[in-house]
Write an enzyme that holds these catalytic residues in place. Sequence first.
Site, PDB file in Angstrom:
ATOM      1  CB  THR A 195     -13.612 -14.711 -30.555  1.00 29.46           C
ATOM      2  OG1 THR A 195     -14.787 -15.301 -29.928  1.00 29.46           O
ATOM      3  CG2 THR A 195     -14.049 -13.141 -30.333  1.00 29.46           C
ATOM      4  CB  CYS A 210     -23.730 -18.880 -33.388  1.00 30.58           C
ATOM      5  SG  CYS A 210     -24.888 -18.954 -34.804  1.00 30.58           S
ATOM      6  CG  ASN A 231     -16.844 -11.622 -25.668  1.00 28.40           C
ATOM      7  OD1 ASN A 231     -18.086 -11.870 -25.619  1.00 28.40           O
ATOM      8  ND2 ASN A 231     -16.045 -11.615 -26.549  1.00 28.40           N
ATOM      9  CG  ASN A 245     -21.958 -15.228 -35.446  1.00 28.42           C
ATOM     10  OD1 ASN A 245     -20.999 -16.181 -35.664  1.00 28.42           O
ATOM     11  ND2 ASN A 245     -22.360 -15.026 -34.256  1.00 28.42           N
TER      12      ASN A 245
END
Length: 305
Positions: A194, A131, A70, A128
């Site tokens: 991921t 990123c 994705n 996160n």
Amino acid sequence: MIAQLNTEIVIGSLKLKNPIMPASGAFGPEMKDAIDFNELGALVPKSITRLPQPGNRTPRVCETTAGMINSIGIQSKGLDYYMKYTIPEFAAYSAPLISSISADSVDEFAEMSEVIGNHPDVDALELNISCPNLKGNGEAFGMNAEVTESLIQAVKNVTDVPLIAKLTPNVTSIQDIALAAEAGGATALNVANTLLAMAIDTESRRPLIGNIMGGFSGPAVKPVIVRMIYQVSQVTNLPIIGCGGIMNGKDALEMIIAGASAVQVGTASFIYPTAMPDILEEIKDYMKRHAIYDINELVGSIQVD
């Protein structure tokens, strides 16, 4: 008298009634029609950015052998919307709310964390750091140990809630990044985001993802994540949240036995909307069969001798 099962997990000041929570980006309010949010260990909505973002070009998702790729991008309605609507919506449930934050710079992470992390209905922050860092030539924050440490420190200076560093698996040594996050003051580690991947339509010879590359998830990545959880658990005592490839209770138990205190479920929920409560029941059944009455006894219980 049958002994009660204790499935409670403690991560800093964060108390989870059980170790099961959704992975950010694979969970939304519409799932309330399929499962009872109050039965989850915690709630983790999709990562939020400061300003609204449309996300990446389409197609954004493709299926692969034993998984999916994705590249949604951090599609977001922005911080103001999140504060006004998203937090109140999830705060209505008894499960703790973990807000996932994505930002373009260390300063922006700190600015957003100060706003979100001091909201009374937010119980923890998931940073996160997988990123891209727009001030670091696009390299993910979590690919650089020094940047990781300084980012966590900057956030820790503006909020007292538990900080979960979401690590990227796309590094040479995830142990080095884990240690940097610990040095910066992280409360826990998410292992991991991921894996960077790519797929091609051989007939058209074009990438199957509009952004060319994307994040690979699903059952195929689980052995890689289990390995990383074990490696990280050998160098730090921070609680670990395992994430990547969990499809059933056995998968979750593998990660817990390898060293994870809790787990996040992503791709499985797209296939089976009731995956999270089903996984919890499978873990409870395992505990009963093995006469283990405290889930914490399983954390890092791998036998390697």
